[in-house]
Motif scaffolding. Structure first.
Motif, PDB file in Angstrom:
ATOM      1  N   ALA A   6       0.814  -1.216   0.000  1.00 34.86           N
ATOM      2  CA  ALA A   6       0.000   0.000   0.000  1.00 34.86           C
ATOM      3  C   ALA A   6       0.848   1.268   0.000  1.00 34.86           C
ATOM      4  O   ALA A   6       0.346   2.346  -0.324  1.00 34.86           O
ATOM      5  N   ALA A   7       2.108   1.139   0.349  1.00 28.00           N
ATOM      6  CA  ALA A   7       2.969   2.325   0.476  1.00 28.00           C
ATOM      7  C   ALA A   7       3.681   2.687  -0.814  1.00 28.00           C
ATOM      8  O   ALA A   7       4.166   3.816  -0.951  1.00 28.00           O
ATOM      9  N   TYR A   8       3.773   1.750  -1.753  1.00 23.87           N
ATOM     10  CA  TYR A   8       4.556   1.985  -2.969  1.00 23.87           C
ATOM     11  C   TYR A   8       3.714   1.709  -4.214  1.00 23.87           C
ATOM     12  O   TYR A   8       3.306   0.573  -4.473  1.00 23.87           O
ATOM     13  N   ALA A   9       3.476   2.748  -5.009  1.00 26.34           N
ATOM     14  CA  ALA A   9       2.656   2.619  -6.212  1.00 26.34           C
ATOM     15  C   ALA A   9       3.266   1.671  -7.240  1.00 26.34           C
ATOM     16  O   ALA A   9       2.550   1.126  -8.088  1.00 26.34           O
ATOM     17  N   ASN A  10       4.585   1.451  -7.171  1.00 20.24           N
ATOM     18  CA  ASN A  10       5.246   0.560  -8.131  1.00 20.24           C
ATOM     19  C   ASN A  10       4.775  -0.888  -8.013  1.00 20.24           C
ATOM     20  O   ASN A  10       5.071  -1.702  -8.897  1.00 20.24           O
ATOM     21  N   TRP A  11       4.063  -1.225  -6.922  1.00 22.02           N
ATOM     22  CA  TRP A  11       3.549  -2.583  -6.790  1.00 22.02           C
ATOM     23  C   TRP A  11       2.374  -2.849  -7.721  1.00 22.02           C
ATOM     24  O   TRP A  11       2.112  -4.008  -8.086  1.00 22.02           O
TER      25      TRP A  11
ATOM     26  N   ILE B  59       1.471  -6.452  -9.342  1.00 16.13           N
ATOM     27  CA  ILE B  59       0.322  -7.244  -8.896  1.00 16.13           C
ATOM     28  C   ILE B  59      -0.545  -7.657 -10.081  1.00 16.13           C
ATOM     29  O   ILE B  59      -1.004  -8.798 -10.179  1.00 16.13           O
ATOM     30  N   LYS B  60      -0.753  -6.733 -11.016  1.00 15.36           N
ATOM     31  CA  LYS B  60      -1.528  -7.062 -12.222  1.00 15.36           C
ATOM     32  C   LYS B  60      -0.834  -8.166 -13.016  1.00 15.36           C
ATOM     33  O   LYS B  60      -1.486  -9.078 -13.543  1.00 15.36           O
ATOM     34  N   LEU B  61       0.478  -8.097 -13.083  1.00 11.69           N
ATOM     35  CA  LEU B  61       1.250  -9.117 -13.794  1.00 11.69           C
ATOM     36  C   LEU B  61       1.120 -10.477 -13.116  1.00 11.69           C
ATOM     37  O   LEU B  61       0.906 -11.500 -13.780  1.00 11.69           O
ATOM     38  N   ILE B  62       1.240 -10.495 -11.799  1.00 10.72           N
ATOM     39  CA  ILE B  62       1.138 -11.760 -11.055  1.00 10.72           C
ATOM     40  C   ILE B  62      -0.233 -12.394 -11.280  1.00 10.72           C
ATOM     41  O   ILE B  62      -0.350 -13.614 -11.453  1.00 10.72           O
ATOM     42  N   LYS B  63      -1.284 -11.570 -11.305  1.00  6.85           N
ATOM     43  CA  LYS B  63      -2.621 -12.089 -11.564  1.00  6.85           C
ATOM     44  C   LYS B  63      -2.684 -12.740 -12.948  1.00  6.85           C
ATOM     45  O   LYS B  63      -3.230 -13.836 -13.112  1.00  6.85           O
ATOM     46  N   GLU B  64      -2.097 -12.087 -13.938  1.00  8.80           N
ATOM     47  CA  GLU B  64      -2.095 -12.628 -15.303  1.00  8.80           C
ATOM     48  C   GLU B  64      -1.299 -13.929 -15.385  1.00  8.80           C
ATOM     49  O   GLU B  64      -1.665 -14.852 -16.123  1.00  8.80           O
ATOM     50  N   MET B  65      -0.213 -14.012 -14.627  1.00  2.00           N
ATOM     51  CA  MET B  65       0.634 -15.205 -14.651  1.00  2.00           C
ATOM     52  C   MET B  65      -0.060 -16.395 -14.005  1.00  2.00           C
ATOM     53  O   MET B  65       0.224 -17.549 -14.341  1.00  2.00           O
TER      54      MET B  65
ATOM     55  N   GLU C 291      -1.568  -3.695  10.424  1.00  2.00           N
ATOM     56  CA  GLU C 291      -2.175  -2.608   9.677  1.00  2.00           C
ATOM     57  C   GLU C 291      -1.596  -2.519   8.271  1.00  2.00           C
ATOM     58  O   GLU C 291      -2.337  -2.326   7.298  1.00  2.00           O
ATOM     59  N   ALA C 292      -0.286  -2.670   8.142  1.00  2.00           N
ATOM     60  CA  ALA C 292       0.335  -2.663   6.810  1.00  2.00           C
ATOM     61  C   ALA C 292      -0.171  -3.829   5.973  1.00  2.00           C
ATOM     62  O   ALA C 292      -0.398  -3.686   4.762  1.00  2.00           O
ATOM     63  N   ALA C 293      -0.349  -4.995   6.612  1.00  2.00           N
ATOM     64  CA  ALA C 293      -0.884  -6.153   5.892  1.00  2.00           C
ATOM     65  C   ALA C 293      -2.325  -5.901   5.460  1.00  2.00           C
ATOM     66  O   ALA C 293      -2.718  -6.243   4.331  1.00  2.00           O
ATOM     67  N   TYR C 294      -3.121  -5.300   6.344  1.00  2.00           N
ATOM     68  CA  TYR C 294      -4.519  -4.983   6.011  1.00  2.00           C
ATOM     69  C   TYR C 294      -4.591  -4.047   4.807  1.00  2.00           C
ATOM     70  O   TYR C 294      -5.346  -4.284   3.859  1.00  2.00           O
ATOM     71  N   LEU C 295      -3.816  -2.980   4.841  1.00  2.00           N
ATOM     72  CA  LEU C 295      -3.834  -2.008   3.749  1.00  2.00           C
ATOM     73  C   LEU C 295      -3.308  -2.632   2.453  1.00  2.00           C
ATOM     74  O   LEU C 295      -3.836  -2.372   1.364  1.00  2.00           O
ATOM     75  N   GLY C 296      -2.262  -3.456   2.574  1.00  2.00           N
ATOM     76  CA  GLY C 296      -1.714  -4.126   1.400  1.00  2.00           C
ATOM     77  C   GLY C 296      -2.704  -5.103   0.791  1.00  2.00           C
ATOM     78  O   GLY C 296      -2.865  -5.174  -0.431  1.00  2.00           O
ATOM     79  N   ALA C 297      -3.364  -5.887   1.655  1.00  2.00           N
ATOM     80  CA  ALA C 297      -4.348  -6.857   1.172  1.00  2.00           C
ATOM     81  C   ALA C 297      -5.516  -6.149   0.496  1.00  2.00           C
ATOM     82  O   ALA C 297      -6.019  -6.612  -0.542  1.00  2.00           O
ATOM     83  N   ARG C 298      -5.944  -5.034   1.064  1.00  2.00           N
ATOM     84  CA  ARG C 298      -7.042  -4.277   0.453  1.00  2.00           C
ATOM     85  C   ARG C 298      -6.641  -3.735  -0.919  1.00  2.00           C
ATOM     86  O   ARG C 298      -7.432  -3.776  -1.871  1.00  2.00           O
TER      87      ARG C 298
ATOM     88  N   THR D 267      -7.041  -4.164  -6.781  1.00  2.00           N
ATOM     89  CA  THR D 267      -6.336  -4.213  -8.064  1.00  2.00           C
ATOM     90  C   THR D 267      -6.718  -5.443  -8.883  1.00  2.00           C
ATOM     91  O   THR D 267      -6.886  -5.371 -10.099  1.00  2.00           O
ATOM     92  N   THR D 268      -6.864  -6.588  -8.201  1.00  2.00           N
ATOM     93  CA  THR D 268      -7.158  -7.844  -8.899  1.00  2.00           C
ATOM     94  C   THR D 268      -8.654  -8.116  -9.038  1.00  2.00           C
ATOM     95  O   THR D 268      -9.039  -9.018  -9.794  1.00  2.00           O
ATOM     96  N   CYS D 269      -9.470  -7.361  -8.281  1.00  2.00           N
ATOM     97  CA  CYS D 269     -10.925  -7.595  -8.247  1.00  2.00           C
ATOM     98  C   CYS D 269     -11.247  -9.015  -7.778  1.00  2.00           C
ATOM     99  O   CYS D 269     -12.236  -9.626  -8.199  1.00  2.00           O
ATOM    100  N   GLN D 270     -10.379  -9.545  -6.918  1.00  2.00           N
ATOM    101  CA  GLN D 270     -10.564 -10.890  -6.380  1.00  2.00           C
ATOM    102  C   GLN D 270     -10.202 -10.907  -4.899  1.00  2.00           C
ATOM    103  O   GLN D 270      -9.334 -10.142  -4.452  1.00  2.00           O
TER     104      GLN D 270
END
Length: 372
Positions: free
Chosen positions: A295-300, A304-310, A322-329, A334-337
């Motif tokens: 959640a802290a770095y837009a470069n992810w 993440i979109k690539l990993i979903k495609e793979m 809290e960082a895990a919660y924000l990251g998971a959200r 991003t993946t709509c899953q």
């Protein structure tokens, strides 16, 4: 610890913030006015942080005799000094009192534990794994290590990889490991100067050839494209120990008699920029992203979109809940899953607390895991 309203309104009062939110206890303030100013922003997260704080005792629970020391009561530097490990060998990057000096002679690849053989896993395990390791207690007992040994501070890197694989295997989200396992490891940082400890994966995956591609912007330019083969464990400090008798161990064999080996290859850059070249020779069965800060770095986002495609299972870790919660959200948005691996505590988190400058939440390296 910083005032949560720092940079808003009037300047912060001098000195460290002494007030805390009376509801969650996770947020600090320098003054009543800054606390009031921050409430409109904080009220959305307050109840969630209160729940996170309830897990503090569980997160601080380790089997080690040094567990009480490894909290905010002592600094990381003073703890390492008490063990005679401050700013030496593989332990240099474990504190920030001095910047890590990038050495181009790769001496850090042959650094030993700076510990006697009784305190570190420098040779083959006395027995092969018959059951899945589920805690530091399991690992230390299997490796015949006393609970005052500090090696878990470095071994949380390979043990977290092992645990990520086991979590996915239990849920049938990854195929059973055969003679070869390819892992893409995203965003390495301080572990770049502790690569030798990844040799412990030989014991954790007996008879398996592990290929790990480490990809991230923190990889030094001179290391881009370099390959390291780990055919032995990190040596102890004893010159007469059998671990020093040969440059290569006799090898951990699996049921097929094949010797285990860990091959590390480093790539500088973001995964979504480098993956086309990497997958030509090394398509992953598993992706691991330690202390990701999604959640802290837009470069992810493109990664993440690539990993979903793979369609490759990927496990992320972060320092606090809290960082895990924000990251998971962020990942779910991003993946709509939904996550395939829900947020959970990593039993192999580093047993040395990390001081968070913004929150009182308990923080540890590789503390929480979640995955897609």
């Amino acid at each position: 610890m910083e005032c949560a309203a720092r940079g808003r309104g009037e300047p912060c009062a001098p000195g460290p913030p002494t007030r805390r939110c009376g509801l969650c206890g996770a947020v600090a303030y320098c003054s009543p006015s800054h606390q009031a100013l921050h409430w409109n922003e904080h009220k959305e997260e307050c109840a969630r942080l209160e729940e996170h704080m309830k897990h503090a005792d569980l997160l601080n629970d380790f089997p080690f005799t040094f567990s009480m020391e490894a909290t905010r009561s002592v600094t990381r530097c003073s703890f390492l000094m008490s063990k005679g490990l401050h700013q030496i060998g593989l332990w240099k990057s474990e504190c920030s009192c001095k910047p890590t000096v990038v050495s181009t002679n790769y001496s850090w690849m042959v650094d030993d534990w700076k510990l006697p053989s009784s305190l570190c896993p420098c040779t083959e395990p006395k027995s092969t794994l018959s059951t899945c390791l589920r805690s530091w207690k399991d690992y230390y007992e299997w490796r015949c290590l006393p609970f005052h040994s500090p090696v878990a501070l470095l071994l949380h890197w390979p043990l977290t990889i092992y645990h990520c694989y086991q979590l996915l295997a239990i849920q049938s989200l990854i195929s059973e490991v055969g003679s070869r396992l390819c892992i893409h490891y995203l965003g390495p940082d301080k572990e770049l100067w502790q690569l030798a400890v990844f040799g412990e994966l030989r014991a954790l995956f007996p008879g398996v050839q592990l290929q790990i591609e480490l990809v991230g912007p923190a990889v030094p330019q001179f290391m881009d494209g370099m390959t390291f083969e780990l055919c032995k464990y990190v040596n102890c400090s004893e010159e007469s120990c059998p671990c020093r008798s040969s440059c290569i161990d006799s090898g951990t064999g699996g049921s097929n008699g094949q010797t285990s080996k860990v091959t590390l290859k480093l790539h500088k850059g973001f995964y979504h920029d480098r993956y086309i070249d990497i997958i030509k020779d090394s398509y992953p069965q598993l992706i691991v992203a330690p202390n990701a800060g999604v959640a802290a770095y837009a470069n992810w986002l493109p990664t993440i979109k690539l990993i979903k495609e793979m369609g490759v299972p990927a496990v992320f870790s972060d320092f606090c809940e809290e960082a895990a919660y924000l990251g998971a959200r962020c990942i779910s948005t991003t993946t709509c899953q939904p996550l395939k691996l829900p947020i959970q505590i990593n039993p192999f988190r580093q047993p040395m607390e990390v001081v968070d400058s913004a929150l009182y939440l308990p923080c540890y390296s590789n503390c929480f895991l979640f995955g897609i």
